[in-house]
Design a protein around this motif. Structure first.
Motif, short mmCIF file in Angstrom:
data_model
loop_
_atom_site.label_atom_id
_atom_site.label_comp_id
_atom_site.label_asym_id
_atom_site.label_seq_id
_atom_site.Cartn_x
_atom_site.Cartn_y
_atom_site.Cartn_z
N VAL A 140 0.90 -1.22 -0.02
CA VAL A 140 -0.12 0.22 -0.14
C VAL A 140 0.92 1.30 -0.05
N ASN A 141 1.99 1.20 0.49
CA ASN A 141 3.06 2.29 0.67
C ASN A 141 3.31 2.59 -0.89
N MET A 142 3.74 1.92 -1.64
CA MET A 142 4.14 2.32 -2.92
C MET A 142 3.13 2.26 -3.82
N ALA A 143 1.96 1.55 -3.70
CA ALA A 143 0.68 1.64 -4.73
C ALA A 143 0.12 3.17 -4.47
N SER A 144 0.23 3.66 -3.21
CA SER A 144 -0.29 5.27 -3.03
C SER A 144 0.69 6.15 -3.74
N ALA A 145 1.96 5.84 -3.62
CA ALA A 145 2.85 6.89 -4.20
C ALA A 145 2.82 6.68 -5.81
N MET A 185 -10.62 15.42 -9.19
CA MET A 185 -9.52 14.38 -9.12
C MET A 185 -9.03 13.96 -7.96
N PHE A 186 -8.79 15.20 -7.11
CA PHE A 186 -8.13 14.88 -5.74
C PHE A 186 -9.07 14.32 -5.05
N LEU A 187 -10.18 14.76 -4.93
CA LEU A 187 -11.18 14.03 -4.01
C LEU A 187 -11.46 12.44 -4.17
N ARG A 188 -11.48 12.17 -5.45
CA ARG A 188 -11.39 10.82 -5.79
C ARG A 188 -10.30 10.04 -5.58
N SER A 189 -9.07 10.70 -5.76
CA SER A 189 -8.04 9.91 -5.35
C SER A 189 -7.72 9.81 -3.94
N ALA A 190 -8.20 10.93 -3.22
CA ALA A 190 -8.28 10.61 -1.57
C ALA A 190 -9.14 9.35 -1.20
N TRP A 191 -10.01 9.10 -1.75
CA TRP A 191 -11.00 8.22 -1.29
C TRP A 191 -10.59 6.91 -1.75
N ARG A 192 -10.02 6.70 -2.91
CA ARG A 192 -9.33 5.56 -3.24
C ARG A 192 -8.07 5.21 -2.43
N VAL A 193 -7.41 6.13 -1.94
CA VAL A 193 -6.09 5.85 -0.85
C VAL A 193 -6.67 5.44 0.67
N PHE A 194 -7.72 6.31 0.76
CA PHE A 194 -8.35 5.97 2.14
C PHE A 194 -8.88 4.49 2.13
N ARG A 195 -9.54 4.11 1.22
CA ARG A 195 -10.20 2.81 0.93
C ARG A 195 -8.95 1.70 1.02
N SER A 196 -7.92 2.02 0.19
CA SER A 196 -6.99 1.00 0.16
C SER A 196 -6.23 0.99 1.40
N ALA A 197 -5.97 1.84 2.14
CA ALA A 197 -5.21 2.14 3.36
C ALA A 197 -6.03 1.36 4.59
N TRP A 198 -7.42 1.80 4.57
CA TRP A 198 -8.30 1.14 5.66
C TRP A 198 -8.36 -0.39 5.52
N HIS A 199 -8.28 -0.79 4.24
CA HIS A 199 -8.45 -2.45 3.98
C HIS A 199 -7.09 -3.12 4.44
N SER A 200 -6.30 -2.35 4.04
CA SER A 200 -4.71 -3.02 4.46
C SER A 200 -4.50 -2.97 6.00
N TYR A 201 -5.16 -1.83 6.50
CA TYR A 201 -5.02 -1.59 8.05
C TYR A 201 -5.83 -2.81 8.82
N LYS A 202 -7.02 -3.00 8.33
CA LYS A 202 -7.86 -4.07 8.95
C LYS A 202 -7.10 -5.51 8.80
N THR A 203 -6.76 -5.74 7.79
CA THR A 203 -6.20 -7.02 7.11
C THR A 203 -4.59 -7.20 7.69
N GLY A 204 -4.07 -6.19 7.91
CA GLY A 204 -2.64 -6.06 8.51
C GLY A 204 -1.66 -6.74 7.32
N ASP A 205 -2.15 -6.47 5.92
CA ASP A 205 -1.11 -6.79 4.82
C ASP A 205 -0.08 -5.81 4.77
N ALA A 206 0.95 -6.67 4.23
CA ALA A 206 2.36 -5.60 4.18
C ALA A 206 2.13 -5.03 2.62
#
Length: 206
Positions: A140-145, A185-206
């Protein structure tokens, strides 16, 4: 078995070293382009350029945060990704404020300055995207970058369109329209990053 473990450790360290090198390069590029875009935005009185400059600043902070958590746990990376989403959202708020100010104080930006700055910024953003593309499906770190870098390329083309609109219509509204599109575009991007980060946080994926 021990040899396999050692080989795996070496591979991970090599990957992390490559990630650090790439992030340092794109960080340096975004710091330089931020200074250039902000100077051009002030000179040209362009909202779309200001949007791009703020985006570059947010990206520089994003890459700095990405550097800090290379090799960290999945949850740590997810927390930082949430912060990246907040930075993107902050840029959106700043753009919205700027658009409101320009609506209250209309002007015709200098299209030559917008176009030149947009071309330079697009070229450097293309380099950043090329460097980050191999990692777009990574953690999620590199994907968000990579997500931030892809936004920059879209933004570069959009600002070029703003310059063409200002030149064609001799008016400031095309610049505001593009700034509003970048805001979405910023709002949509923020939503995608939030969604991906929250999923990774809940699952604990690296």
């Amino acid at each position: 078995m021990a040899d396999c473990c050692c080989s795996g450790t070496v591979d991970i360290r090599a990957l992390q070293a490559r990630q650090r090198r790439v992030l340092m390069i794109v960080l340096a590029i975004n710091v330089v382009t931020f200074a250039m875009m902000m100077s051009a935005a002030i000179y040209s009185r362009s909202s779309s350029l200001l949007s791009g400059g703020l985006d570059n600043l947010g990206d520089a902070l994003t890459y700095l945060l990405s550097l800090a958590v290379i090799g960290a746990s999945g949850r740590a990376k997810a927390k930082v990704a949430l912060l990246k989403g907040a930075l993107i959202l902050g840029a959106a708020v700043a753009v919205a404020i700027q658009i409101g100010w320009r609506l209250a104080h209309p002007n015709v930006p200098i299209f030559e300055a917008i176009g030149l700055a947009a071309v330079i910024n697009l070229a450097f953003n293309g380099i950043c995207l090329w460097l980050l593309t191999p990692y777009r499906h990574g953690d999620v770190n590199m994907a968000s970058a990579w997500e931030c870098s892809r936004n920059d390329v879209f933004e570069g083309f959009a600002v070029l369109l703003a310059a063409a609109g200002v030149w064609l219509f001799a008016a400031g509204w095309p610049d505001l329209v593009i700034a509003a599109a970048l805001l979405v575009m910023f709002l949509r991007s923020a939503w995608r990053v939030f969604r991906s980060a929250w999923h990774s946080y809940k699952t604990g994926d690296a």
